[in-house]
Write an enzyme that holds these catalytic residues in place. Structure first.
Site, PDB file in Angstrom:
ATOM      1  N   ASN A 110     -20.209 -16.235   7.205  1.00 32.79           N
ATOM      2  CA  ASN A 110     -20.026 -15.317   8.333  1.00 32.79           C
ATOM      3  C   ASN A 110     -19.129 -16.030   9.337  1.00 32.79           C
ATOM      4  OD1 ASN A 110     -20.197 -13.684  10.563  1.00 32.79           O
ATOM      5  ND2 ASN A 110     -22.323 -14.258  11.071  1.00 32.79           N
ATOM      6  N   HIS A 114     -27.091  -8.437  12.240  1.00 39.14           N
ATOM      7  CA  HIS A 114     -27.084  -9.857  12.621  1.00 39.14           C
ATOM      8  C   HIS A 114     -27.706  -9.996  14.010  1.00 39.14           C
ATOM      9  CE1 HIS A 114     -25.621 -13.839  13.708  1.00 39.14           C
ATOM     10  NE2 HIS A 114     -25.436 -14.050  12.407  1.00 39.14           N
ATOM     11  N   LYS A 118     -17.944 -14.909  12.057  1.00 38.04           N
ATOM     12  CA  LYS A 118     -18.121 -14.442  13.451  1.00 38.04           C
ATOM     13  C   LYS A 118     -16.738 -14.123  14.030  1.00 38.04           C
ATOM     14  CE  LYS A 118     -22.153 -17.324  13.628  1.00 38.04           C
ATOM     15  NZ  LYS A 118     -23.335 -17.564  14.391  1.00 38.04           N
ATOM     16  N   SER A 148     -27.943 -22.723  10.497  1.00 36.86           N
ATOM     17  CA  SER A 148     -27.495 -24.124  10.431  1.00 36.86           C
ATOM     18  C   SER A 148     -27.528 -24.696   9.011  1.00 36.86           C
ATOM     19  CB  SER A 148     -28.306 -24.994  11.401  1.00 36.86           C
ATOM     20  OG  SER A 148     -28.114 -24.553  12.730  1.00 36.86           O
ATOM     21  N   GLU A 207     -32.857 -15.043   8.845  1.00 36.19           N
ATOM     22  CA  GLU A 207     -32.208 -15.964   9.771  1.00 36.19           C
ATOM     23  C   GLU A 207     -33.064 -16.116  11.025  1.00 36.19           C
ATOM     24  OE1 GLU A 207     -27.706 -16.085   8.918  1.00 36.19           O
ATOM     25  OE2 GLU A 207     -28.055 -14.552  10.401  1.00 36.19           O
ATOM     26  N   GLU A 222     -26.889 -11.643  16.501  1.00 32.49           N
ATOM     27  CA  GLU A 222     -25.931 -11.579  17.624  1.00 32.49           C
ATOM     28  C   GLU A 222     -25.596 -10.131  17.952  1.00 32.49           C
ATOM     29  OE1 GLU A 222     -23.061 -14.268  15.959  1.00 32.49           O
ATOM     30  OE2 GLU A 222     -24.468 -15.921  16.234  1.00 32.49           O
ATOM     31  N   GLY A 254     -26.700 -21.506  14.729  1.00 28.65           N
ATOM     32  CA  GLY A 254     -25.711 -22.188  15.560  1.00 28.65           C
ATOM     33  C   GLY A 254     -26.288 -23.294  16.427  1.00 28.65           C
TER      34      GLY A 254
HETATM   35  C1  PEP Z   1     -24.979 -16.963  11.067  1.00 32.53           C
HETATM   36  O1  PEP Z   1     -24.096 -16.713  11.869  1.00 32.53           O
HETATM   37  O2  PEP Z   1     -25.435 -16.060  10.360  1.00 32.53           O
HETATM   38  C2  PEP Z   1     -25.490 -18.331  10.969  1.00 32.53           C
HETATM   39  C3  PEP Z   1     -26.492 -18.579  10.192  1.00 32.53           C
HETATM   40  O3  PEP Z   1     -24.822 -19.289  11.722  1.00 32.53           O
HETATM   41  P1  PEP Z   1     -24.969 -20.891  11.583  1.00 32.53           P
HETATM   42  O4  PEP Z   1     -24.846 -21.224  10.133  1.00 32.53           O
HETATM   43  O5  PEP Z   1     -23.803 -21.414  12.390  1.00 32.53           O
HETATM   44  O6  PEP Z   1     -26.278 -21.262  12.148  1.00 32.53           O
END
Ligand code: PEP
Length: 251
Positions: free
Chosen positions: A9, A94, A11, A212, A166, A96, A172
């Site tokens: 992803n 997601h 973003k 992460s 998630e 976000e 992040g």
């Molecule tokens: C994501 O944006 O779905 C995500 C898991 O980000 P990160 O791997 O940076 O934590």
């Protein structure tokens, strides 16, 4: 057997020119992979990514969609538009988008149904906040997001989707859920899917872990029986890191 599926992803990162550079670096590094790989760049990069990936098995996906077919919906993109350029996946719900753009389980549900009509695989994100985890309501939060987000799907439709668990506090932040904790919640999510759609479809639905994920923790996560892949944010932006994640089962 569920085929492992690792998706990136991006973003709101990378221009079309940067997308080209990324694919030139990535493709030689993952030539022999036998897992499913997806990359979800911003809308503006989709066609470039699809062209760059066309000789490979990488599938390209969007990060959001609107559920209507077409119309006066300024700024939106429909599933048929995504399908017309060759998109295979679309991230839905997601955290976000839930946090900053008003995504709800109801809009997730509309988007999932619209995508399935156009043969695009929805990657449906669920997960709890730190506060919810501390309150001990992780399972309740995930169950509600699954039940409402997938409401009205037939078992055959449900089999086609991908879930990404998630935990919001791990996105992040550099904090990963331990492989055992992720397994426990993902196993629970599979039991909710079984309750909604039956045991056999639930065993076919792929569930990714996201939060992460890095080259250093992917192997342990993928060793868990219910974790079928990963949704990777930050580490999917660097070709070398993303390749190392994809090649987790190579020495
Ligand atoms: C994501 O944006 O779905 C995500 C898991 O980000 P990160 O791997 O940076 O934590």
């Amino acid at each position: 057997m569920r085929k492992p599926f690792i998706a990136g992803n991006w973003k709101m990162y990378k221009t079309p020119a940067e997308t080209k550079v990324f694919f030139k670096q990535l493709l030689p590094l993952i030539e022999k992979t036998d897992i499913e790989v997806g990359i979800c760049p911003p809308f503006i990069d989709l066609e470039t990514a699809i062209n760059m990936a066309k000789e490979s098995s990488i599938g390209i996906g969007a990060q959001d969609v609107y559920w209507e077919e077409e119309g006066a919906f300024t700024g939106e993109v429909s599933p048929s538009m995504l399908f017309s350029i060759g998109c295979r996946y679309c991230i839905v719900g997601h955290s976000e988008r839930r946090q900053y753009f008003g995504e709800t389980d109801e809009t997730v549900n509309k988007k999932v149904k619209a995508l399935l009509k156009h043969q695009i695989t929805p990657i449906v994100c669920v997960g709890e906040s730190l506060e919810q985890r501390e309150q001990g309501v992780t399972e309740k939060v995930c169950a509600t997001q699954i039940k409402q987000g997938l409401q009205g799907l037939t078992p055959q439709e449900a089999e086609k989707i991908v879930i990404a668990y998630e935990p919001i506090w791990a996105i992040g932040t550099g904090k990963t859920a331990s492989a055992e904790d992720a397994q426990e919640t993902i196993k629970y999510i599979r039991s909710v899917l079984a309750e909604c759609f039956g045991e056999s479809p639930a065993q076919k639905i792929r569930i990714q872990y996201g939060g992460s994920v890095k080259p250093g923790n992917i192997k342990e996560l993928m060793a868990q029986p219910d974790i079928d892949g990963a949704l990777v944010g930050g580490a999917s932006l660097k070709a070398e890191d993303f390749a190392a994640i994809i090649n987790y089962n190579k020495k």
